[in-house]
Scaffold this active site. Structure first.
Site, mmCIF file in Angstrom:
data_model
loop_
_atom_site.group_PDB
_atom_site.id
_atom_site.type_symbol
_atom_site.label_atom_id
_atom_site.label_comp_id
_atom_site.label_asym_id
_atom_site.label_seq_id
_atom_site.Cartn_x
_atom_site.Cartn_y
_atom_site.Cartn_z
ATOM 1 N N GLU A 257 0.888 -1.161 0.000
ATOM 2 C CA GLU A 257 0.000 0.000 0.000
ATOM 3 C C GLU A 257 0.924 1.208 0.000
ATOM 4 O OE1 GLU A 257 -1.557 3.009 0.713
ATOM 5 O OE2 GLU A 257 -2.192 2.433 2.725
ATOM 6 N N CYS A 291 -1.331 9.000 2.526
ATOM 7 C CA CYS A 291 -1.051 8.530 1.175
ATOM 8 C C CYS A 291 -2.209 8.806 0.222
ATOM 9 C CB CYS A 291 -0.699 7.051 1.192
ATOM 10 S SG CYS A 291 -1.838 6.085 2.167
#
Lengths: 481, 291
Positions: A257, A291
């Site tokens: 991720e 993110c």
């Protein structure tokens, strides 16, 4: 506009005890590391908090062996019902000790107590609660007829959500029957140290969760260890690629991720005030160190002046300062390194010709701080439109047609998340189909839930976390699936 | 006097057309050895180059929007049509597989039938895979939230090198069923069934570029596909005898989804769902609820 003065409303630190030093949590016990211990500091003040052990390759080996023993002798033989009960216990202890976790997280990370208290900690507990229920229902997950755990999972997590990322990693791994070796980020190890204590309090069998601290070298030792069956990593795309290369040709599985450069698309029919709230939450939540942050604002050309004016007005009301103060909206940047990166990229934005604006608010003397910043006149090729800044910096671009919005939104190697704001339902669904991103927020942004899969397309990585799809990453399937 | 037969030129299949290799190269293709060990010459196959592989990626990328945007029902119809066309060429396919792999007539027929049936199987999957792998999520808040699979994009495939038709169909059909497009490197030693399959695809309403077939040396072409930045995923099914660890490492350059080589996969068995899901992304969409 009248200005309101707020009296200081600091959350008490008394609830938290920080030890002078921490070892490694291996096989249910604290053991000294054999590397060079390192300090962790409060990024809001620079204050030294504690000294943490550095795990060497041998220490990682000990942790993997402890995890393997626990897997073979205990965890893989235990019924799903009992595994689930341990996870429910952990979820409950996290809820009971929520205040402590929130304060500790704020001190070690620099994020506002408002966020740790209302988001990080409750969502982390919810992840354990959700996955606890899967432990004895795996055969109903639709993942195949003969599903088995991988074995020992190596997990490496970032500093932006230290406790929540730990929960995203450990909860599904344990529910599916794996044991873990987890490495927290070197700047934010303390939440994981407290979590280790919670595991002891829950009487979790020794070795099911092992926590080793250290920096990149420790992470590499985990990735390279032959006893690791699967890697789960959250962090930068550059490191994600290194991990993918490291495990090439092996039998190790991986979920990654990674970074993002999310577009947040505002059409002229959007409810502008709501959209402005969404834009602010999208990029300034956690100081933009997210993110999936909506770091590229794509505004329909005819409303850009209005949106930027309202945005600036709203940003001027954000309160930056002591993260432990309950009224604080914007906390500290996590580290000197991160602050340097944000500074470097914003300077590049100015040098490349974009127009910089910030709130001009006063910054505390000590610690690492960056004002909420906005760039207008940004073009697609600017570094601030292409590279992940990972800070409270928003780049504003414009578009005319839905097709242009989609083309610009997708013009990135990343594909983690995206946002769209419009009152037209059919347009939302069309845009959602066209966006190459793993999570699409329509008329909202930065929503997370344990039941909702999270993860990216393209260079934002692979695999999902959360939901049924997230669970799939922690099992091998035989049979027909 | 017997008739002089008209022999076929076997070419590549790129963007719906049948070009020769831009390199002008070809290589000899032989039948499986007889009991005496003789190998009859069958044809010259095109030996695709790096440039052909890149052209194929361009064609595959161009086809993504149309194919992934087609309705699942439409894709199912097209895949079923592939089976129909193959059925009408069944004898030819049996003969080609038989001469290539040295199978008995009965075994060759079994393999071809299984290959045809595999298209039918995947034709039925196109409009069900989203129902099986997607779902609504009961989030703790006033939001509509749904997760659904989407194709990852352009998939490079190194086809099984021994099983020239069934193996090929077993790796290509699941990739395109879900809306991906692909560039496939066929069996180097037995490329002819792959080109005949391409002729079936070309006459099955499959849009040009959805499947691109390269014949030649996998060791030459695979590294270029593995490192190509406009390829989203790679299936190394038939790369077991290549340096596939290096290919997987190359694929990390843009974080391609990688399916590692299969060892002794029984292509007559019911396929694993992962043949499709390995090349799918999960997209989750949120929207608030309110009055």
């Amino acid at each position: 506009m009248p200005t309101f003065e707020y009296a200081p409303a600091p959350e008490s630190r008394a609830v938290v005890t920080i030890e002078d030093s921490y070892g490694l949590f291996i096989g249910g016990e604290w053991t000294p590391g054999h590397g060079t211990p390192f300090a962790t500091i409060n990024p809001a003040t620079g204050e030294h908090l504690s000294t943490v052990a550095e795990a060497t390759t041998d220490d990682v080996d000990a942790a993997v062996r402890a995890a393997r023993t626990a897997y073979t002798r205990v965890w893989s033989r235990m019924s799903g019902t009992d595994r689930g009960k341990y996870l429910f216990r952990i979820a409950r202890i996290m809820q009971e000790r929520a205040r402590e976790l929130a304060v500790l997280e704020t001190i070690d990370n620099g994020k506002p107590i408002k966020e740790t208290r209302d988001f990080d900690v409750p969502t982390a507990a919810a992840h354990f609660f959700y996955h606890a229920g899967w432990a004895d229902k795996l055969e109903y997950a639709g993942l195949g007829s003969d599903i088995r755990p991988h074995g020992v999972v190596g997990q490496i997590i970032p500093w932006n959500f230290p406790l929540l990322m730990l929960a995203w990693k450990i909860a599904p791994a344990l529910a599916a029957g794996n044991t873990v070796v987890l490495k927290p980020a070197e700047t934010t190890p303390l939440a994981a140290m407290l979590f280790a204590e919670i595991c002891q309090q829950a009487d979790l069998p020794p070795g099911v969760v092992n926590i080793v601290t250290g920096a990149g070298a420790t992470g590499q030792s985990i990735v390279d260890h032959p006893g690791i069956d699967k890697i789960a990593f959250t962090g930068s795309t550059a490191v994600g690629k290194m991990i993918a290369r490291s495990i090439a040709g092996t039998e190790k599985k991986a979920t990654l991720e990674l970074g993002g450069k999310a577009a947040n698309i505002i059409f002229d029919d959007a409810p502008i005030d709501q959209a402005v709230e969404g834009i602010v939450g999208g990029i300034f939540f956690n100081q933009g160190q997210v993110c999936c942050a909506g770091s590229r604002l794509l505004v329909q050309e005819n409303i850009v002046d209005d949106v930027v004016r309202r945005l600036k007005r709203r940003l001027e009301t954000l309160r930056l300062g002591d993260p432990l103060d309950k009224n604080t909206d914007v906390g500290a940047i996590n580290s000197a390194e991160q602050l340097a990166r944000i500074t470097e990229l914003t300077e590049a934005g100015v040098a490349e010709g974009a127009e910089r604006w910030d709130t001009g608010c006063p910054l505390p003397k000590n610690g690492f701080w960056f004002r909420p910043t906005l760039f207008t006149g940004v073009s697609q090729s600017h570094r601030i439109a292409q590279e992940e800044i990972f800070g409270p910096v928003l780049s504003v671009l414009t578009f005319r047609t839905p097709g242009e919005a989609v083309a610009k939104a997708n013009n990135t190697p990343y594909g983690l998340s995206a946002g769209v704001w419009t009152e037209k339902g059919s347009r939302i669904l069309w845009i959602a189909d066209q966006l190459r991103a793993g999570v699409v927020w329509a008329n909202t942004f930065n929503q997370f839930d344990p039941t909702s899969p999270f993860g990216g397309y393209k260079e934002s990585g692979y695999g999902r976390e959360g939901g049924r799809q997230g669970l799939a990453a922690y099992v091998r399937s035989g049979g027909v699936a | 006097m017997s008739r002089i037969d008209v022999r076929k030129t076997y070419k590549l299949f790129i963007g719906g057309a049948f070009p020769r290799s831009e390199s002008g190269r070809s290589y000899d293709v032989y039948a499986a050895p007889t009991r005496e060990g003789n190998r009859a010459f069958l044809a010259n196959a095109a030996q695709a180059s790096r440039k052909d592989a890149r052209n194929a990626v361009v064609a595959a990328r161009k086809a993504v929007a149309g194919w992934s945007g087609a309705t699942a029902y439409n894709r199912g119809q097209v895949l079923y049509r592939v089976a129909e066309v193959m059925e009408s060429r069944r004898d030819q396919l049996i003969a080609e597989v038989r001469s290539a792999e040295g199978l008995t007539a009965a075994r060759a027929a079994t393999v071809v039938d299984a290959a045809i049936d595999r298209w039918v199987w995947y034709a039925g999957w196109t409009d069900k895979i989203a129902q099986v792998t997607g779902n609504a999520n009961p989030v703790a808040g006033p939001y509509f939230n749904i997760s659904a699979p989407e194709p990852t994009g352009v998939v490079a495939v190194v086809a099984p090198q021994g099983d020239s038709l069934l193996g090929l169909v077993s790796v290509v059909a699941p990739v395109v069923a879900t809306g991906n497009t692909c560039v496939v490197i066929a069996s180097q030693e037995h490329p002819l069934p792959a080109i005949t399959l391409a002729e079936c695809l070309a006459t099955s309403d499959l849009p040009g570029g959805v499947v691109n077939v390269l014949t030649g040396d996998p060791a030459e072409m695979a590294p270029w596909l593995a490192s190509h930045l406009d390829v989203n995923a790679i299936d190394l099914a038939g790369a077991g005898s290549l340096d596939w660890a290096a290919l997987e490492a190359d694929a990390a350059g843009n974080l391609k989804r990688v399916r590692r080589p299969s060892t002794d996969e029984d292509f007559t068995a019911t396929p694993a769902l992962s043949r499709m899901t390995d090349f799918l992304e999960t997209k989750t969409v949120w929207h608030p609820k309110g009055r």
